[in-house]
Design a protein around this motif. Structure first.
Motif, PDB file in Angstrom:
ATOM      1  N   GLN A 181       0.822  -1.208   0.000  1.00  0.00           N
ATOM      2  CA  GLN A 181       0.000   0.000   0.000  1.00  0.00           C
ATOM      3  C   GLN A 181       0.859   1.263   0.000  1.00  0.00           C
ATOM      4  OE1 GLN A 181      -2.304  -1.366   3.423  1.00  0.00           O
ATOM      5  NE2 GLN A 181      -4.171  -1.235   2.191  1.00  0.00           N
ATOM      6  N   GLN A 182       1.908   1.267   0.827  1.00  0.00           N
ATOM      7  CA  GLN A 182       2.798   2.425   0.843  1.00  0.00           C
ATOM      8  C   GLN A 182       3.585   2.525  -0.453  1.00  0.00           C
ATOM      9  OE1 GLN A 182       3.126   4.909   3.257  1.00  0.00           O
ATOM     10  NE2 GLN A 182       4.406   5.883   1.696  1.00  0.00           N
ATOM     11  N   LEU A 183       4.010   1.397  -0.985  1.00  0.00           N
ATOM     12  CA  LEU A 183       4.722   1.397  -2.263  1.00  0.00           C
ATOM     13  C   LEU A 183       3.826   1.942  -3.375  1.00  0.00           C
ATOM     14  CD1 LEU A 183       6.382  -2.097  -1.815  1.00  0.00           C
ATOM     15  CD2 LEU A 183       7.679  -0.007  -2.230  1.00  0.00           C
ATOM     16  N   SER A 184       2.577   1.513  -3.370  1.00  0.00           N
ATOM     17  CA  SER A 184       1.640   2.004  -4.376  1.00  0.00           C
ATOM     18  C   SER A 184       1.420   3.502  -4.234  1.00  0.00           C
ATOM     19  CB  SER A 184       0.309   1.255  -4.242  1.00  0.00           C
ATOM     20  OG  SER A 184      -0.625   1.719  -5.198  1.00  0.00           O
ATOM     21  N   HIS A 185       1.347   3.977  -3.003  1.00  0.00           N
ATOM     22  CA  HIS A 185       1.193   5.417  -2.760  1.00  0.00           C
ATOM     23  C   HIS A 185       2.377   6.192  -3.329  1.00  0.00           C
ATOM     24  CE1 HIS A 185       2.047   9.056  -0.332  1.00  0.00           C
ATOM     25  NE2 HIS A 185       0.739   9.261  -0.427  1.00  0.00           N
ATOM     26  N   ASP A 186       3.600   5.684  -3.096  1.00  0.00           N
ATOM     27  CA  ASP A 186       4.794   6.366  -3.593  1.00  0.00           C
ATOM     28  C   ASP A 186       4.786   6.444  -5.115  1.00  0.00           C
ATOM     29  OD1 ASP A 186       5.465   6.483  -0.969  1.00  0.00           O
ATOM     30  OD2 ASP A 186       7.297   5.280  -1.112  1.00  0.00           O
ATOM     31  N   ILE A 187       4.352   5.355  -5.749  1.00  0.00           N
ATOM     32  CA  ILE A 187       4.313   5.342  -7.214  1.00  0.00           C
ATOM     33  C   ILE A 187       3.208   6.271  -7.738  1.00  0.00           C
ATOM     34  CG2 ILE A 187       3.835   3.865  -9.213  1.00  0.00           C
ATOM     35  CD1 ILE A 187       5.168   1.559  -7.643  1.00  0.00           C
ATOM     36  N   ARG A 188       2.090   6.290  -7.055  1.00  0.00           N
ATOM     37  CA  ARG A 188       0.984   7.146  -7.494  1.00  0.00           C
ATOM     38  C   ARG A 188       1.374   8.626  -7.411  1.00  0.00           C
ATOM     39  NH1 ARG A 188      -4.101   5.776  -8.041  1.00  0.00           N
ATOM     40  NH2 ARG A 188      -3.769   3.883  -6.787  1.00  0.00           N
ATOM     41  N   THR A 189       2.123   9.001  -6.348  1.00  0.00           N
ATOM     42  CA  THR A 189       2.435  10.414  -6.114  1.00  0.00           C
ATOM     43  C   THR A 189       3.829  10.815  -6.584  1.00  0.00           C
ATOM     44  OG1 THR A 189       3.256   9.896  -3.885  1.00  0.00           O
ATOM     45  CG2 THR A 189       0.911  10.451  -4.113  1.00  0.00           C
ATOM     46  N   GLY A 190       4.677   9.809  -6.889  1.00  0.00           N
ATOM     47  CA  GLY A 190       6.053  10.124  -7.256  1.00  0.00           C
ATOM     48  C   GLY A 190       6.876  10.601  -6.077  1.00  0.00           C
ATOM     49  N   SER A 191       6.489  10.178  -4.872  1.00  0.00           N
ATOM     50  CA  SER A 191       7.195  10.589  -3.653  1.00  0.00           C
ATOM     51  C   SER A 191       7.834   9.365  -3.000  1.00  0.00           C
ATOM     52  CB  SER A 191       6.233  11.259  -2.678  1.00  0.00           C
ATOM     53  OG  SER A 191       5.190  10.353  -2.306  1.00  0.00           O
ATOM     54  N   LEU A 192       8.705   9.619  -2.028  1.00  0.00           N
ATOM     55  CA  LEU A 192       9.431   8.528  -1.363  1.00  0.00           C
ATOM     56  C   LEU A 192       8.998   8.412   0.089  1.00  0.00           C
ATOM     57  CD1 LEU A 192      11.632   6.344  -1.583  1.00  0.00           C
ATOM     58  CD2 LEU A 192      13.312   8.085  -0.913  1.00  0.00           C
ATOM     59  N   ASN A 193       8.738   7.202   0.512  1.00  0.00           N
ATOM     60  CA  ASN A 193       8.394   6.908   1.900  1.00  0.00           C
ATOM     61  C   ASN A 193       9.316   7.693   2.842  1.00  0.00           C
ATOM     62  OD1 ASN A 193       8.090   5.690   4.458  1.00  0.00           O
ATOM     63  ND2 ASN A 193       7.734   3.676   3.576  1.00  0.00           N
TER      64      ASN A 193
END
Length: 591
Positions: free
Chosen positions: A248-260
């Motif tokens: 879920q966090q990985l998907s969020h990073d890819i969706r937003t182009g941001s890094l955990n």
């Protein structure tokens, strides 16, 4: 170019590379055709090169380099025999004790069930020899797997902070890992070492940050991945578990182009800044696939162009084959090199065979090899006069491997039991069977690694109809009261997230399946003589064996190299397992 965060192009293998591969295959043929003559030459070189070492001088060879003199004067040795000499080298004694060549580093074993690890001196000459052996992988791979080089490898690798001996020598955790690490450092112009993981992500010593960033890169490049692997199957399964916990966090990073924000390593942050980009379509795909109740075939679903799995799955690690099949939809699994800190003896010349048929061909130029006939029930101590040469082994027979190396091991008992399956030209092929002296024992019954593995495989098949399987296990003989009994600590894999674990009745019956897989001696002790009590299975929490690995790494083991011991006696690990027990089960009456 591999090694940074940029994309790499895919092209056909150029003619110079094809010529190089052809020469490598010719080298394999020539080297294995004249195995005995080459072995004599290797022995002569080793003895000549190291003639003035303290160890060889103690046996009064007087400069002799022939096989007959060597066999008559040099005894077999174990690590305990050599440990005082190795310790002197560790403590900075630079005299020629075992080898004439200066020590460049120490190779560390993974550690035994007692929690100990062994250190073996290494030098640059031997490192180059091992690197050359591994370079033979690509020509063989080209023969069997089309298109593997038309993309990248997803290979999960991890490092530890560099440790050094009191003498200042670095300690390398694992021989095969050392070879891959050297190639990552150099990033040769070789598609085999074109990985999705940038160097910065591999060399981060924080496990979470390293794994997270490697996984993130792999997801971005999902369609370029043509092979997936890790040094051992356990490391790859741990990566899949990591994806389950963090998708879920990985998907969020890819969706937003941001890094955990938990990834704080500056070198990773700088590298990932060149990788990250908003990709809602990819994020949606990952959410859809990882959000399903079943993770069957998840590797091929996420990385659809994967052609094979690259892991070691021989011996006790064969336990993980069904789980890998589940996650990879039955992709081919390749184990390339048979290697250890002591020596790199052999390579797999038929990589696409079934896992149960994996064999390695001895390369006679790598060391001087002898074989000790394996007699598991013999009470007679082994003697060096029992050793036979490389070309004298017989198909179907089992032997313990004994090596004499350029780095200063002489007639050293590696402790691996192998079964000869045939010959490639005059060089034997063998199947790795087990480690010597890994067994459970109560009364007169002894269960070795092979018997225990077969019992666990049968238990896993039994649990399959209840939507579960054995993910990992270890065992010990509980002698706290008489009669004693065997205890299995088992972590289960429940195939669908919506399903519950098998019932108490099912697990009790599973205990009986394990018992029925034991040999006739166990049956006699258990049923007739009643000198062994009911077998016990203790089901542990999900993630328990990851904690076992973490504990071993904390004590100095390698995350890439560590293999869960199948028979335990080490108190702290038993305490850890016991603290994670969810339920206990015993076999019903057995007649």
């Amino acid at each position: 170019m591999a090694g940074n965060c940029s994309q790499s192009s895919t092209v056909d293998t150029p003619a110079p590379a094809r010529d190089k591969h052809a020469k490598a295959l010719e080298f394999i043929e020539e080297t294995t055709k004249n195995a005995d003559a080459l072995q004599k030459q290797v022995l002569s070189q080793i003895l000549s090169q190291n003639a003035q070492t303290e160890y060889l001088k103690s046996f009064h060879l007087n400069g002799a380099t022939d096989r007959k003199t060597f066999k008559s004067k040099i005894p077999m040795a174990t690590y305990d025999d050599l440990q005082p000499l190795i310790q002197r080298i560790v403590d900075c004694d630079r005299s020629p004790i075992l080898s004439a060549h200066p020590v460049s580093e120490f190779m560390a074993s993974s550690g035994t069930s007692s929690g100990d690890r062994k250190l073996f001196p290494n030098n640059e000459e031997e490192t180059n020899r091992r690197l050359f052996l591994c370079s033979l992988i690509r020509p063989i791979l080209n023969k069997y797997v089309n298109g593997w080089d038309q993309g990248k490898g997803l290979y999960f690798m991890f490092v530890k902070p560099v440790t050094r001996t009191p003498g200042g020598h670095p300690i390398q955790p694992g021989a095969i890992g050392m070879v891959k690490r050297r190639n990552v450092e150099c990033r040769p112009n070789d598609p085999y070492y074109d990985f999705t993981s940038p160097t910065q992500t591999i060399y981060c010593t924080d496990f979470f940050q390293s794994m997270y960033s490697q996984m993130l890169c792999a997801l971005y490049e999902r369609e370029q991945v043509t092979r997936v692997g890790a040094q051992f199957a356990l490391s790859l399964l741990r990566a899949i578990k990591f994806l389950q916990l963090n998708w879920q966090q990985l998907s969020h990073d890819i969706r937003t182009g941001s890094l955990n924000p938990n990834v704080t390593d500056p070198s990773i942050q700088e590298c990932m800044a060149r990788v990250l980009r908003p990709d809602p379509e990819l994020a949606g795909f990952i959410t859809e696939e990882c959000g399903k109740s079943s993770w069957e075939g998840i590797i091929i679903r996420i990385w659809p162009n994967t052609k094979y799995i690259d892991v070691v799955i021989t011996g006790s690690t064969a336990q993980y084959i069904p789980t890998l099949d589940y996650y990879s939809a039955g992709l081919k699994k390749i184990s390339w090199v048979y290697g250890s800190p002591e020596c790199f003896p052999a390579i797999n010349l038929n990589p696409i065979c079934n896992p149960s048929e994996i064999c390695y061909t001895i390369m006679p130029n790598m060391a001087y090899f002898e074989f000790l006939p394996y007699q598991p029930n013999s009470s007679e101590p082994a003697h060096h006069s029992d050793l036979i040469d490389l070309v004298e082994v017989k198909v179907g027979e089992e032997y313990e491997l004994v090596v004499t190396t350029y780095t200063g091991l002489y007639r050293y008992r590696v402790g691996d039991i192998v079964r000869v399956t045939g010959f490639h030209n005059s060089a034997p092929r063998f199947h790795f069977v087990k480690r010597r002296n890994v067994m459970l024992s109560i009364d007169v019954h002894e269960a070795d690694e092979v018997e225990l593995q077969e019992a666990i495989e049968n238990a896993s098949k039994f649990l399959h109809e209840f939507n579960a399987s054995v993910l990992d296990y270890t065992s010990y003989a509980d002698m706290a009261k008489a009669p004693g009994h065997y205890v299995l600590y088992v972590e289960l894999l429940v195939k669908d997230s919506g399903e519950s674990s098998p019932s108490d009745d099912v697990m009790n019956r599973c205990c009986l399946v394990v018992e029925e897989s034991m040999n006739s001696v166990y049956r006699r002790c258990r049923v007739e003589e009643k000198s062994i009590e009911s077998l016990e299975i203790r089901v542990v929490e999900s993630g328990t064996f990851e904690q076992v690995v973490d504990y071993a790494v904390m004590r100095g083991g390698s995350l890439n190299l560590y293999k869960v011991p199948r028979c335990l006696s080490f108190g702290p690990i038993l305490d850890l397992l016991q603290s994670r027990v969810l339920s206990t089960h015993f076999s019903p009456p057995w007649t």
